[in-house]
Design a protein around this motif. Structure first.
Motif, mmCIF file in Angstrom:
data_model
loop_
_atom_site.group_PDB
_atom_site.id
_atom_site.type_symbol
_atom_site.label_atom_id
_atom_site.label_comp_id
_atom_site.label_asym_id
_atom_site.label_seq_id
_atom_site.Cartn_x
_atom_site.Cartn_y
_atom_site.Cartn_z
ATOM 1 N N TYR A 114 24.682 117.118 96.368
ATOM 2 C CA TYR A 114 23.975 116.240 95.463
ATOM 3 C C TYR A 114 24.399 114.790 95.688
ATOM 4 O O TYR A 114 25.466 114.516 96.259
ATOM 5 C CB TYR A 114 24.173 116.645 94.001
ATOM 6 C CG TYR A 114 25.599 116.925 93.589
ATOM 7 C CD1 TYR A 114 26.329 116.013 92.833
ATOM 8 C CD2 TYR A 114 26.222 118.125 93.939
ATOM 9 C CE1 TYR A 114 27.625 116.267 92.439
ATOM 10 C CE2 TYR A 114 27.512 118.402 93.545
ATOM 11 C CZ TYR A 114 28.215 117.465 92.791
ATOM 12 O OH TYR A 114 29.501 117.729 92.390
ATOM 13 N N ALA A 115 23.509 113.878 95.262
ATOM 14 C CA ALA A 115 23.730 112.441 95.436
ATOM 15 C C ALA A 115 23.856 111.805 94.059
ATOM 16 O O ALA A 115 23.027 112.032 93.173
ATOM 17 C CB ALA A 115 22.571 111.810 96.212
ATOM 18 N N ILE A 116 24.920 110.974 93.877
ATOM 19 C CA ILE A 116 25.226 110.322 92.600
ATOM 20 C C ILE A 116 25.145 108.820 92.807
ATOM 21 O O ILE A 116 25.682 108.292 93.795
ATOM 22 C CB ILE A 116 26.630 110.719 92.106
ATOM 23 C CG1 ILE A 116 26.785 112.250 92.082
ATOM 24 C CG2 ILE A 116 26.904 110.143 90.734
ATOM 25 C CD1 ILE A 116 28.189 112.702 91.741
ATOM 26 N N ASP A 117 24.471 108.128 91.866
ATOM 27 C CA ASP A 117 24.380 106.679 92.025
ATOM 28 C C ASP A 117 25.680 106.016 91.595
ATOM 29 O O ASP A 117 26.627 106.675 91.145
ATOM 30 C CB ASP A 117 23.183 106.131 91.241
ATOM 31 C CG ASP A 117 23.320 106.364 89.730
ATOM 32 O OD1 ASP A 117 24.436 106.641 89.267
ATOM 33 O OD2 ASP A 117 22.298 106.274 89.021
ATOM 34 N N ALA A 118 25.751 104.705 91.719
ATOM 35 C CA ALA A 118 26.993 103.981 91.441
ATOM 36 C C ALA A 118 27.406 104.086 89.984
ATOM 37 O O ALA A 118 28.587 103.904 89.660
ATOM 38 C CB ALA A 118 26.834 102.503 91.839
ATOM 39 N N GLY A 119 26.481 104.418 89.102
ATOM 40 C CA GLY A 119 26.826 104.581 87.689
ATOM 41 C C GLY A 119 27.311 105.971 87.342
ATOM 42 O O GLY A 119 27.657 106.228 86.187
ATOM 43 N N GLY A 120 27.304 106.884 88.298
ATOM 44 C CA GLY A 120 27.785 108.231 88.043
ATOM 45 C C GLY A 120 26.716 109.240 87.701
ATOM 46 O O GLY A 120 27.022 110.400 87.446
ATOM 47 N N ARG A 121 25.432 108.846 87.750
ATOM 48 C CA ARG A 121 24.352 109.777 87.384
ATOM 49 C C ARG A 121 23.770 110.402 88.648
ATOM 50 O O ARG A 121 23.527 109.717 89.642
ATOM 51 C CB ARG A 121 23.249 109.060 86.599
ATOM 52 C CG ARG A 121 22.161 109.990 86.056
ATOM 53 C CD ARG A 121 21.338 109.299 85.006
ATOM 54 N NE ARG A 121 22.148 108.831 83.884
ATOM 55 C CZ ARG A 121 22.552 109.615 82.881
ATOM 56 N NH1 ARG A 121 22.217 110.893 82.854
ATOM 57 N NH2 ARG A 121 23.289 109.106 81.903
ATOM 58 N N THR A 122 23.545 111.716 88.587
ATOM 59 C CA THR A 122 23.023 112.453 89.723
ATOM 60 C C THR A 122 21.532 112.179 89.881
ATOM 61 O O THR A 122 20.750 112.388 88.946
ATOM 62 C CB THR A 122 23.252 113.963 89.544
ATOM 63 O OG1 THR A 122 24.640 114.190 89.357
ATOM 64 C CG2 THR A 122 22.780 114.724 90.766
ATOM 65 N N ARG A 123 21.143 111.732 91.106
ATOM 66 C CA ARG A 123 19.744 111.394 91.371
ATOM 67 C C ARG A 123 19.003 112.505 92.102
ATOM 68 O O ARG A 123 17.788 112.655 91.940
ATOM 69 C CB ARG A 123 19.676 110.109 92.194
ATOM 70 C CG ARG A 123 20.165 108.868 91.459
ATOM 71 C CD ARG A 123 19.346 108.605 90.221
ATOM 72 N NE ARG A 123 19.758 107.393 89.512
ATOM 73 C CZ ARG A 123 19.214 106.982 88.389
ATOM 74 N NH1 ARG A 123 18.232 107.696 87.827
ATOM 75 N NH2 ARG A 123 19.643 105.880 87.787
#
Length: 608
Positions: A114-123
């Motif tokens: 999985y890929a997580i943005d810089a804010g910590g939310r999974t995209r």
């Protein structure tokens, strides 16, 4: 002899025999104890060797599994689709990355990607279709996200927040071209299949982190237990989630031996408690140690019992022979004393003693015949043990060259895919070239397997004129990727357009082995350089393979071409032995030359 004298001699004879029996019993006990102790040491040493070999095999399987998955975060961190998703997420971009991660997880058997943005939310996540999808989840609190954003990469072993299943999280930061972090890609690796394979082997195995906490194990009840009580210092070293309850980190139900040498432990695994031979070996992951319990299955007790029985039997046979000799001496004395009796009584006693001697001689001859049969059986057993030793050596040679087959197979796959692409592009000539290379690689695999058959049948190779450049080209075809991957500069010197007396595929095997050994020696060294030089005179051609690595230690130089002598921790010590035998079969020589820098090998061949 008077009756009074006879009565006086009976107690003396009885005391002599009692002393004889006492000496025999003491000798039998001492011999049995000594033989039993020697057998115990030998049996333990054999179990230790088997446990070390099994532990090394388990570690190799684990190392292969980890290396396969460690490449995924690195590749995804540079994927343009992932970068665009984390920078400017959109519905179409999310859907594209979801499908890509789903396909990648299915192909690599990863638990989740999985890929997580810089804010910590999974995209995006490989499990976006499932009810337990990570998409939209906030993982800013997870240590692997925090460490990856700070250090660029992170590895973390923990229970999944959604699945509750343990696994290793491999994280890699995704950066923009200007260096600004966009987020993190994470691959979760679960080891259920690996643990099942270990469990099927019947040898309990477990892997501990630097803090001594069990991460991977074939015994589920041992997971997250510790080899020692977990104090504050060891807790800081561990890789697991620090939020686990302390009662989850209780010690293993047995004391894990300290040190690298295999030792016997008493442990209860499954049904009943028994003795196990404990062995440990390091893995490719720093700080991870693999421990293996190999069952003794009563082999030590059986060996000790057999040795004691044999020692007691030998002492008993010697005592029996001594008793016969002592008895004959007593009989001789009795005959001497009986000469005072009347001639008739003397003749009667002589006849009686003669019959006894005849029976004793018959019994002795029978014992001698039994000993001869036992000796013949021992010779047969020795021949069988020699044959078993030869087959064991053949098995080790198969293990040592098995990795040589994997490279041509991978190259065949690549050439086949290339041929398909060329056919789609309507380039049949180039496609035929790729197919021709597949044929060459297939012959290469056949040559490697033929080497094993030659070893077992002691057959001679097919010697014919071979163009040296063709053999070098074929070897570099298999090893050039390894050289490029290690950043090793290849330098060619001399004219290789010369024919030598050899078998092409076996000559390629020699060159591949020398080049791979040099590549392993140069791994991680700055300015790594490998030189392939060709020198020839009137009737000889010399192929030189030289590197600027650490060289061969002086303690190993004299025994370098001896079987099972190696400078690598995971080496078998057979590669150079096989290469020297191959070159000798060509009528040439393979030697290690003196050099100021690195190691230099020279294969001297006959000109065709």
């Amino acid at each position: 002899m008077t009756h009074a004298a006879a009565r006086r001699s009976i107690p003396a004879l009885r005391r002599g025999w009692m002393l004889f029996v006492a000496v025999w019993l003491v000798a039998a006990v001492v011999a049995a104890l000594g033989a039993g102790e020697a057998a115990r040491r030998n049996a333990q040493a054999e179990l230790a060797r088997q446990a070390e070999a099994a532990a090394a095999l388990h570690a190799a399987v684990l190392r292969s599994e980890l290396e396969k998955h460690r490449s995924l975060p690195l590749a995804l961190a540079g994927d343009p689709d992932v970068e665009r998703l984390l920078e400017t997420p959109g519905v179409a971009q999310v859907e594209r990355v979801n499908h890509k991660l789903e396909d990648l997880a299915r192909q690599t058997r990863a638990a989740a990607i999985y890929a997580i943005d810089a804010g910590g939310r999974t995209r995006a996540a490989s499990n976006w279709r499932l009810p337990t999808s990570f998409v939209g989840a906030d993982y800013a609190f997870r240590p692997y996200f925090i460490n990856a954003m700070r250090n660029g990469r992170a590895e973390f072993f923990a229970l999944g927040t959604v699945s509750g299943r343990p696994g290793l999280y491999l994280a890699r930061r995704v950066d923009r071209a200007d260096g600004r972090p966009l987020g993190v890609v994470v691959v979760k690796v679960e080891f259920d299949a690996l643990e099942a394979e270990w469990r099927a082997s019947g040898e309990p195995a477990y892997v501990v982190d630097p803090g001594g906490v069990v991460l991977i194990t074939s015994v589920p009840d041992w997971r997250f237990r510790t080899t020692q009580p977990l104090d504050e210092r060891r807790r800081r070293l561990t890789l697991i989630d620090q939020t686990l309850r302390p009662e989850s980190l209780r010690p293993l139900p047995f004391a894990t031996p300290q040190g690298d040498r295999p030792r016997l432990v008493q442990a209860s695994v499954g049904a009943g408690e028994q003795r196990w031979m404990h062995a440990q070996v390091g893995t490719a992951t720093p700080g991870w140690t693999l421990h293996l319990l190999s069952p003794s299955r009563g082999a030590i007790d059986v060996a000790v019992g057999a040795a004691r029985a044999l020692a007691a039997l030998v002492v008993t046979l010697i005592a029996g022979l001594a008793a016969v000799l002592l008895r004959r001496r007593q009989q001789a004395r009795a005959r001497a004393r009986a000469e005072e009796e009347a001639r008739l009584e003397l003749e009667r006693r002589i006849d009686e003693r003669t019959r006894e001697l005849r029976d004793a001689n018959t019994a002795l001859n029978r014992q001698i015949e039994e000993r001869r049969r036992a000796e013949a059986a021992r010779e047969l057993l020795r021949d069988e043990l020699v044959q078993a030793s030869k087959l064991a050596a053949l098995g080790q040679i198969v293990a040592s060259v098995a990795h040589e087959i994997n490279q041509p197979v991978a190259a065949i796959q690549t050439q086949a895919e290339t041929a398909g692409v060329l056919m789609d592009r309507a380039e049949p000539e180039r496609a035929r070239g790729a197919l021709a290379r597949i044929g060459d690689l297939t012959q290469r695999i056949g040559a490697i397997t033929q080497e094993l058959r030659v070893f077992s049948r002691k057959t001679d190779p097919k010697i014919e004129p071979v163009r040296l450049e063709d053999a070098i080209h074929g070897a570099l075809l298999l090893t050039r990727g390894r050289l490029d991957e290690g950043g090793i500069e290849l330098i060619r010197r001399g004219d290789a357009d010369v024919k030598v007396r050899a078998d092409r595929f076996r000559l390629e095997q020699v060159i591949v082995n020398l080049v791979k050994n040099a590549a392993e020696a140069l791994e991680g060294r700055p300015g790594a350089r490998l030189i392939l030089a060709v020198e020839h005179d009137a009737d000889r051609v010399r192929l030189i393979v030289a590197d600027n690595g650490p060289g061969v230690p002086p303690a190993v130089r004299d025994q370098l071409f001896t079987p099972f002598v190696t400078t690598r921790a995971n080496g078998l010590g057979l590669g150079l032995v096989i290469c020297r035998d191959i070159v000798a079969g060509f009528g040439g020589e393979l030697d290690l030359l003196d050099s100021q820098d690195g190691a230099t090998f020279a294969a001297t061949l006959r000109k065709a």
